[in-house]
Scaffold this motif. Structure first.
Motif, PDB file in Angstrom:
ATOM      1  N   UNK A   1     -11.487 -11.144   0.731  1.00 23.77           N
ATOM      2  CA  UNK A   1     -10.056 -10.906   0.859  1.00 23.77           C
ATOM      3  C   UNK A   1      -9.800  -9.613   1.627  1.00 23.77           C
ATOM      4  N   UNK A   2      -8.582  -9.464   2.147  1.00 27.77           N
ATOM      5  CA  UNK A   2      -8.212  -8.240   2.849  1.00 27.77           C
ATOM      6  C   UNK A   2      -7.345  -7.378   1.934  1.00 27.77           C
ATOM      7  N   UNK A   3      -7.395  -6.072   2.204  1.00 30.72           N
ATOM      8  CA  UNK A   3      -6.805  -5.100   1.291  1.00 30.72           C
ATOM      9  C   UNK A   3      -5.970  -4.098   2.092  1.00 30.72           C
ATOM     10  N   UNK A   4      -4.761  -3.793   1.610  1.00 30.15           N
ATOM     11  CA  UNK A   4      -3.961  -2.727   2.224  1.00 30.15           C
ATOM     12  C   UNK A   4      -4.360  -1.415   1.544  1.00 30.15           C
ATOM     13  N   UNK A   5      -4.652  -0.402   2.352  1.00 35.36           N
ATOM     14  CA  UNK A   5      -5.158   0.856   1.814  1.00 35.36           C
ATOM     15  C   UNK A   5      -4.130   1.986   1.968  1.00 35.36           C
ATOM     16  N   UNK A   6      -4.566   3.167   1.602  1.00 37.72           N
ATOM     17  CA  UNK A   6      -3.698   4.328   1.397  1.00 37.72           C
ATOM     18  C   UNK A   6      -2.775   4.680   2.570  1.00 37.72           C
ATOM     19  N   UNK A   7      -3.241   4.494   3.790  1.00 38.09           N
ATOM     20  CA  UNK A   7      -2.422   4.984   4.903  1.00 38.09           C
ATOM     21  C   UNK A   7      -1.149   4.171   5.130  1.00 38.09           C
ATOM     22  N   UNK A   8      -1.010   3.043   4.439  1.00 42.38           N
ATOM     23  CA  UNK A   8       0.268   2.306   4.502  1.00 42.38           C
ATOM     24  C   UNK A   8       1.378   3.046   3.754  1.00 42.38           C
ATOM     25  N   UNK A   9       1.003   3.803   2.742  1.00 42.03           N
ATOM     26  CA  UNK A   9       1.991   4.476   1.899  1.00 42.03           C
ATOM     27  C   UNK A   9       2.863   5.414   2.745  1.00 42.03           C
ATOM     28  N   UNK A  10       4.160   5.290   2.574  1.00 41.16           N
ATOM     29  CA  UNK A  10       5.168   6.089   3.292  1.00 41.16           C
ATOM     30  C   UNK A  10       5.294   5.734   4.785  1.00 41.16           C
ATOM     31  N   UNK A  32       2.880  -1.852   1.008  1.00 40.21           N
ATOM     32  CA  UNK A  32       2.710  -3.301   0.930  1.00 40.21           C
ATOM     33  C   UNK A  32       1.336  -3.606   0.339  1.00 40.21           C
ATOM     34  N   UNK A  33       1.217  -4.758  -0.286  1.00 35.76           N
ATOM     35  CA  UNK A  33      -0.094  -5.190  -0.787  1.00 35.76           C
ATOM     36  C   UNK A  33      -0.324  -6.648  -0.414  1.00 35.76           C
ATOM     37  N   UNK A  34      -1.582  -7.051  -0.462  1.00 39.36           N
ATOM     38  CA  UNK A  34      -1.995  -8.429  -0.196  1.00 39.36           C
ATOM     39  C   UNK A  34      -2.404  -9.083  -1.516  1.00 39.36           C
ATOM     40  N   UNK A  35      -1.919 -10.295  -1.747  1.00 42.28           N
ATOM     41  CA  UNK A  35      -2.340 -11.038  -2.939  1.00 42.28           C
ATOM     42  C   UNK A  35      -3.736 -11.613  -2.687  1.00 42.28           C
ATOM     43  N   UNK A  36      -4.731 -11.135  -3.408  1.00 46.86           N
ATOM     44  CA  UNK A  36      -6.109 -11.578  -3.161  1.00 46.86           C
ATOM     45  C   UNK A  36      -6.325 -13.058  -3.473  1.00 46.86           C
ATOM     46  N   UNK A  63     -13.748   5.922  -0.615  1.00 48.92           N
ATOM     47  CA  UNK A  63     -12.607   6.460  -1.352  1.00 48.92           C
ATOM     48  C   UNK A  63     -11.439   5.492  -1.474  1.00 48.92           C
ATOM     49  N   UNK A  64     -11.537   4.339  -0.801  1.00 52.01           N
ATOM     50  CA  UNK A  64     -10.408   3.387  -0.818  1.00 52.01           C
ATOM     51  C   UNK A  64     -10.651   2.214  -1.772  1.00 52.01           C
ATOM     52  N   UNK A  65     -11.745   2.284  -2.529  1.00 50.07           N
ATOM     53  CA  UNK A  65     -12.127   1.155  -3.381  1.00 50.07           C
ATOM     54  C   UNK A  65     -11.052   0.818  -4.419  1.00 50.07           C
ATOM     55  N   UNK A  66     -10.333   1.836  -4.881  1.00 48.35           N
ATOM     56  CA  UNK A  66      -9.330   1.596  -5.922  1.00 48.35           C
ATOM     57  C   UNK A  66      -8.175   0.719  -5.420  1.00 48.35           C
ATOM     58  N   UNK A  67      -8.055   0.583  -4.114  1.00 45.48           N
ATOM     59  CA  UNK A  67      -6.969  -0.239  -3.581  1.00 45.48           C
ATOM     60  C   UNK A  67      -7.214  -1.736  -3.781  1.00 45.48           C
ATOM     61  N   UNK A  68      -8.441  -2.134  -4.048  1.00 45.83           N
ATOM     62  CA  UNK A  68      -8.706  -3.541  -4.393  1.00 45.83           C
ATOM     63  C   UNK A  68      -7.901  -3.897  -5.644  1.00 45.83           C
ATOM     64  N   UNK A  69      -8.022  -3.064  -6.652  1.00 38.89           N
ATOM     65  CA  UNK A  69      -7.321  -3.297  -7.914  1.00 38.89           C
ATOM     66  C   UNK A  69      -5.800  -3.156  -7.747  1.00 38.89           C
ATOM     67  N   UNK A  70      -5.380  -2.160  -6.974  1.00 37.80           N
ATOM     68  CA  UNK A  70      -3.942  -1.948  -6.772  1.00 37.80           C
ATOM     69  C   UNK A  70      -3.288  -3.127  -6.060  1.00 37.80           C
ATOM     70  N   UNK A  71      -3.958  -3.691  -5.050  1.00 35.50           N
ATOM     71  CA  UNK A  71      -3.416  -4.859  -4.357  1.00 35.50           C
ATOM     72  C   UNK A  71      -3.320  -6.038  -5.323  1.00 35.50           C
TER      73      UNK A  71
END
Ligand code: SF4
Ligand code: F3S
Length: 106
Positions: A1-10, A32-36, A63-71
């Motif tokens: 799956x694809x994941x939206x990471x930190x630099x999308x914020x703001x 924004x987030x992607x529904x896995x 450092x972006x691994x936590x975005x899997x869970x956030x998405x």
């Protein structure tokens, strides 16, 4: 799956939603987030993001691994978005700034 990471914020440029064939993007106030469970790994969104915020979950920057869970979590709560809209007002200023997770609004 694809994941939206930190630099999308703001930034939230939303160019990504225009190309997704299965409309799996979901929108929060400044991210924004992607529904896995819906993403079909077509890869089309990745090059569309002006903030380079989209990655395959297998190729996440350190450092972006936590975005899997956030998405996964936020895509179940936030509404779907499939049409491009204006980026956030200061998007170009925030693009590339470090440590933006603290500004995530839910
Ligand atoms: Fe949508 Fe394809 Fe991006 Fe997955 S990889 S979020 S299906 S555009
Ligand atoms: Fe965010 Fe990039 Fe889409 S900044 S809204 S992932 S185009």
């Amino acid at each position: 799956t694809f994941v939206v990471t930190e630099n999308c914020i703001k930034c939230k440029y939303t160019d990504c939603v225009d190309v997704c064939p299965v409309d799996c993007f979901h929108e929060g106030p400044n991210f924004l987030v992607i529904d896995p469970d819906e993403c079909i790994d077509c890869t089309l969104c990745e090059p569309e993001c002006p903030a380079h915020a989209i990655y395959s979950e297998d190729e996440l920057p350190e450092g972006q691994e936590q975005f899997i869970q956030l998405n996964a979590e936020l895509s179940k709560i936030w509404p779907s978005i499939s049409e491009v809209k204006d980026a956030l007002p200061d998007a170009d200023e925030w693009n590339g700034k470090p440590d933006k997770l603290q500004y995530l609004e839910r």
